[in-house]
Scaffold this motif. Structure first.
Motif, PDB file in Angstrom:
ATOM      1  N   TRP A  51      38.064  43.911  47.180  1.00  8.40           N
ATOM      2  CA  TRP A  51      38.878  42.939  46.442  1.00  8.40           C
ATOM      3  C   TRP A  51      38.410  41.498  46.634  1.00  8.40           C
ATOM      4  N   GLY A  52      37.443  41.281  47.521  1.00  3.44           N
ATOM      5  CA  GLY A  52      36.992  39.925  47.798  1.00  3.44           C
ATOM      6  C   GLY A  52      38.034  39.091  48.511  1.00  3.44           C
ATOM      7  N   ARG A  53      38.785  39.717  49.398  1.00  2.00           N
ATOM      8  CA  ARG A  53      39.869  39.045  50.114  1.00  2.00           C
ATOM      9  C   ARG A  53      39.586  39.044  51.616  1.00  2.00           C
ATOM     10  N   SER A  75      45.949  42.599  47.827  1.00  2.00           N
ATOM     11  CA  SER A  75      44.976  42.669  46.745  1.00  2.00           C
ATOM     12  C   SER A  75      44.785  41.287  46.132  1.00  2.00           C
ATOM     13  N   SER A  76      43.756  41.141  45.309  1.00  2.00           N
ATOM     14  CA  SER A  76      43.420  39.828  44.755  1.00  2.00           C
ATOM     15  C   SER A  76      44.532  39.261  43.888  1.00  2.00           C
ATOM     16  N   ASP A  77      45.337  40.131  43.257  1.00  2.00           N
ATOM     17  CA  ASP A  77      46.456  39.645  42.449  1.00  2.00           C
ATOM     18  C   ASP A  77      47.772  39.613  43.216  1.00  2.00           C
ATOM     19  N   ALA A 274      42.904  52.576  44.387  1.00  2.00           N
ATOM     20  CA  ALA A 274      43.194  51.163  44.634  1.00  2.00           C
ATOM     21  C   ALA A 274      42.054  50.251  44.197  1.00  2.00           C
ATOM     22  N   VAL A 275      40.814  50.716  44.342  1.00  2.00           N
ATOM     23  CA  VAL A 275      39.660  49.868  43.993  1.00  2.00           C
ATOM     24  C   VAL A 275      39.106  50.173  42.607  1.00  2.00           C
TER      25      VAL A 275
END
Length: 377
Positions: A51-53, A75-77, A274-275
């Motif tokens: 997620w880049g988090r 998550s990113s959102d 999830a991804v």
């Protein structure tokens, strides 16, 4: 898309090493790095990398009530929260003390959940429950969210597994309403039932320090918990005791399933969904995955199984592992194009552990060299 190589490389480090190996041969290739996990150790980091988090942290308590800093993620959102339960109730957290299987509880896990539930944007919690030191049926987690487990005199029972046999009533009047409003999904990697010879206490209790007598006490307590939950939800207590997966993490899924409507599913499937794994792999020509040891268990709900399942039929799926314990025939039957060990020659385990990223990169380059030759490019 590797799992972690335990003790030597995280899933993210392994994915980066594989990418370097690919680019040695195919410098212009489009390479997607997607560290993976099966719901156990490393799942939080794998999801955050996808997620880049980065992880967040909160002060909670370990399985025996001592302050500890626990990591969790979003998550990113912001819609999905991720909890690795072992951040609060894990065995490594309490390894410095004699194990206390009757006292250990999951209250700290519930405190992590409270942190996520305080965010109105959170719609779903992914709970990864491997590596626990507890056998409390999830009562500690739910207690932190407001549920009260009471004895015959309407007094709170003792926390941990020792109080389970005394539960006579479950009071949900103060349960955090957000806990029921969000979706819960619990990642499990075992199919053990709640009670009996294959249950949470009998199989995993000794790993958490339980003697034979304590195993019996815990099993009896979990049976009583199932009865109390069944009464609350007008369910069959026998079904709660025998349902596959309810014995994971000291019986944590049973309470969350009944009181919060939690879904129980294989960890690798949960991470894949999830991804957005299927969409991510749709255009792949070559899929590299791997783990510390490739064996028959790898093909049953683990990372390699999930990667093979979601990869397009046109893609070659190749495993790079510390040790390969499957024959070429077994690999072909499993839908794998091949499997390669990072041990290129005689080497001690310590050397392999220290050089794992380098050796993973070398193996990936070798795989791509074969592919380059086969396509004539």
């Amino acid at each position: 898309m590797p799992d972690s190589f335990k003790g030597s490389a995280s899933a993210s480090e392994a994915a980066t090493a594989m990418a370097r190996g690919v680019r040695q041969v195919f410098a212009e290739a489009e390479v997607l790095q997607l560290p993976f996990a099966d719901g156990g150790e490393g799942t939080l980091d794998a999801l955050l990398a996808a997620w880049g988090r980065t992880a967040e942290s909160v002060e909670v308590f370990d399985a025996i009530g001592r302050p500890v800093t626990a990591r969790y993620g979003r998550s990113s959102d912001g819609r999905i929260g991720v909890i690795e339960a072992a951040q609060a109730n894990g065995l490594p957290q309490v390894a410095d003390q004699p194990l206390q299987p009757l006292r250990a509880d999951s209250w700290g896990v519930g405190l992590i959940a409270r942190e996520l539930l305080a965010d109105p944007h959170c719609e779903e919690i992914l709970l990864c429950i491997g590596g626990s030191a507890t056998t409390d049926g999830g009562t500690g987690l739910l207690g932190a969210l407001g549920v009260r487990f009471l004895d015959e005199e309407a007094q709170p029972v003792r926390p941990g597994g020792e109080g389970l046999a005394r539960i006579a009533a479950i009071d949900t009047a103060e349960l955090d309403p957000r806990a029921r409003a969000v979706r819960w999904r619990i990642a499990v990697d075992v199919e053990n039932p709640l009670t009996g010879p294959r249950g949470a206490a009998a199989v995993f209790g000794p790993q958490k320090g339980a003697t034979a007598e304590q195993v019996q006490l815990l099993d009896t307590g979990l049976e009583n918990l199932a009865g109390s939950l069944a009464t609350l939800g007008e369910l069959d207590p026998q079904q709660l005791q025998t349902a596959p997966g309810f014995g994971a993490a000291g019986g944590m899924p049973v309470s969350l399933s009944v009181l919060l409507g939690a879904e129980i599913l294989p960890g690798a499937q949960m991470v894949a969904e999830a991804v957005g794994l299927e969409a991510a792999l749709a255009q792949a020509d070559l899929v590299l995955t791997g783990e510390g040891s490739l064996d028959t268990q790898s093909l049953d709900g683990k990372v390699v199984h999930a990667v093979r399942r979601y990869a397009p039929a046109s893609a070659a799926v190749v495993v790079i592992a510390g040790a390969v314990q499957l024959s070429p025939a077994q690999c072909r039957a499993a839908g794998l194009a091949g499997a390669f060990s990072i041990a290129a020659g005689p080497a001690g385990l310590d050397e392999l552990l220290c050089r794992a990223p380098e050796l993973i990169e070398d193996a990936a380059a070798q795989v791509c060299g074969l592919l380059q030759h086969s396509v004539g490019s």
